[in-house]
Design an enzyme around this catalytic site. Structure first.
Site, short mmCIF file in Angstrom:
data_model
loop_
_atom_site.label_atom_id
_atom_site.label_comp_id
_atom_site.label_asym_id
_atom_site.label_seq_id
_atom_site.Cartn_x
_atom_site.Cartn_y
_atom_site.Cartn_z
N ASN A 109 36.96 37.71 26.71
CA ASN A 109 37.05 36.26 26.85
C ASN A 109 35.64 35.69 26.91
O ASN A 109 34.80 36.18 27.66
CB ASN A 109 37.80 35.88 28.13
CG ASN A 109 39.28 36.22 28.05
OD1 ASN A 109 39.88 36.13 26.98
ND2 ASN A 109 39.87 36.62 29.16
N HIS B 13 32.86 41.54 30.26
CA HIS B 13 33.77 42.63 30.60
C HIS B 13 34.82 42.71 29.50
O HIS B 13 35.22 41.69 28.93
CB HIS B 13 34.43 42.40 31.97
CG HIS B 13 34.97 41.02 32.14
ND1 HIS B 13 34.17 39.94 32.44
CD2 HIS B 13 36.24 40.54 32.04
CE1 HIS B 13 34.92 38.86 32.51
NE2 HIS B 13 36.18 39.18 32.27
N ASP C 108 41.97 45.75 37.42
CA ASP C 108 41.93 44.31 37.65
C ASP C 108 42.71 43.98 38.91
O ASP C 108 43.80 44.52 39.15
CB ASP C 108 42.53 43.57 36.44
CG ASP C 108 42.16 42.11 36.44
OD1 ASP C 108 41.40 41.68 35.55
OD2 ASP C 108 42.63 41.37 37.34
N ILE C 109 42.17 43.09 39.72
CA ILE C 109 42.79 42.72 41.00
C ILE C 109 44.09 41.93 40.79
O ILE C 109 44.94 41.89 41.67
CB ILE C 109 41.78 41.93 41.86
CG1 ILE C 109 42.08 42.07 43.34
CG2 ILE C 109 41.68 40.48 41.44
CD1 ILE C 109 40.96 41.57 44.25
N HIS D 5 38.63 43.71 28.72
CA HIS D 5 39.94 43.97 29.33
C HIS D 5 40.66 45.03 28.51
O HIS D 5 40.82 44.88 27.28
CB HIS D 5 40.82 42.71 29.30
CG HIS D 5 40.35 41.56 30.13
ND1 HIS D 5 40.90 41.23 31.33
CD2 HIS D 5 39.37 40.64 29.90
CE1 HIS D 5 40.31 40.15 31.82
NE2 HIS D 5 39.38 39.76 30.97
N VAL E 280 34.74 35.06 35.13
CA VAL E 280 33.62 35.80 35.71
C VAL E 280 32.53 35.90 34.64
O VAL E 280 32.76 36.47 33.57
CB VAL E 280 34.04 37.21 36.18
CG1 VAL E 280 32.83 37.95 36.76
CG2 VAL E 280 35.16 37.13 37.22
P1 5GP Z 1 38.06 36.71 32.69
O1 5GP Z 1 39.08 35.66 32.96
O2 5GP Z 1 36.66 36.27 33.13
O3 5GP Z 1 38.07 37.25 31.30
O4 5GP Z 1 38.47 37.95 33.59
C1 5GP Z 1 38.07 38.13 34.90
C2 5GP Z 1 39.01 39.13 35.50
O5 5GP Z 1 38.43 39.63 36.69
C3 5GP Z 1 40.37 38.55 35.87
O6 5GP Z 1 41.39 39.25 35.17
C4 5GP Z 1 40.45 38.73 37.37
O7 5GP Z 1 41.74 39.06 37.82
C5 5GP Z 1 39.45 39.85 37.63
N1 5GP Z 1 38.82 39.78 38.93
C6 5GP Z 1 38.25 38.69 39.51
N2 5GP Z 1 37.73 38.99 40.71
C7 5GP Z 1 37.98 40.33 40.88
C8 5GP Z 1 37.66 41.23 41.93
O8 5GP Z 1 37.08 40.90 42.96
N3 5GP Z 1 38.06 42.52 41.77
C9 5GP Z 1 38.71 42.95 40.64
N4 5GP Z 1 39.04 44.23 40.59
N5 5GP Z 1 39.01 42.12 39.63
C10 5GP Z 1 38.65 40.82 39.75
#
Ligand code: 5GP
Length: 115
Positions: free
Chosen positions: A88, A101, A31-32, A103, A97
């Site tokens: 999520n 996915h 995760d970034i 986590h 996103v």
């Molecule tokens: P969500 O909030 O949708 O469950 O999680 C999306 C996750 O994707 C977040 O933890 C966010 O930090 C990660 N994320 C968003 N954009 C990028 C990216 O460009 N690269 C990577 N490696 N992670 C990302």
């Protein structure tokens, strides 16, 4: 038509990511913006927008994603200390996103119930 997502662009190698695992169905990346010492996203290459869009045909894929998470936890040395797997779904859960996915979070103690 598929909605474009950042994860589809990572899968196509249009933008970089730190890849922890890959096969023909799944990619796992760091995760970034990590929320724990270990924070890996296990992502299906098939674009599924949210958990609400899952169907019976996705059952093997979801099972495999869980197994990949378990294997990565072992590789990262957090299998015995413990880890959390999080899906999520939509706004109230904080999904940002819209490409499902899983986590994998570990390397620290998490509170329960979550905030
Ligand atoms: P969500 O909030 O949708 O469950 O999680 C999306 C996750 O994707 C977040 O933890 C966010 O930090 C990660 N994320 C968003 N954009 C990028 C990216 O460009 N690269 C990577 N490696 N992670 C990302």
């Amino acid at each position: 038509m598929d909605q474009e997502t950042i994860f589809l662009r990572i899968i196509r190698r249009e933008i970089p990511a730190e890849i922890e695992y890959e096969d023909d169905e799944i990619i796992a990346i760091k995760d970034i913006n990590p929320q724990a010492p270990v924070h890996i996203l296990i992502i299906p290459k098939k674009h599924i927008r949210t958990l609400n869009d899952l169907s019976e045909e996705d059952i093997p894929l979801i099972g495999k994603m869980t197994l990949v998470a378990k294997q990565l936890a072992e590789q990262k040395g957090i299998a015995d200390s413990g880890y959390r797997l999080v899906w999520n779904c939509n706004r109230d859960a904080g999904q940002t996103v819209f490409h499902i996915h899983l986590h994998l979070l570990g390397g620290r103690v998490f509170s329960w119930p979550p905030g």
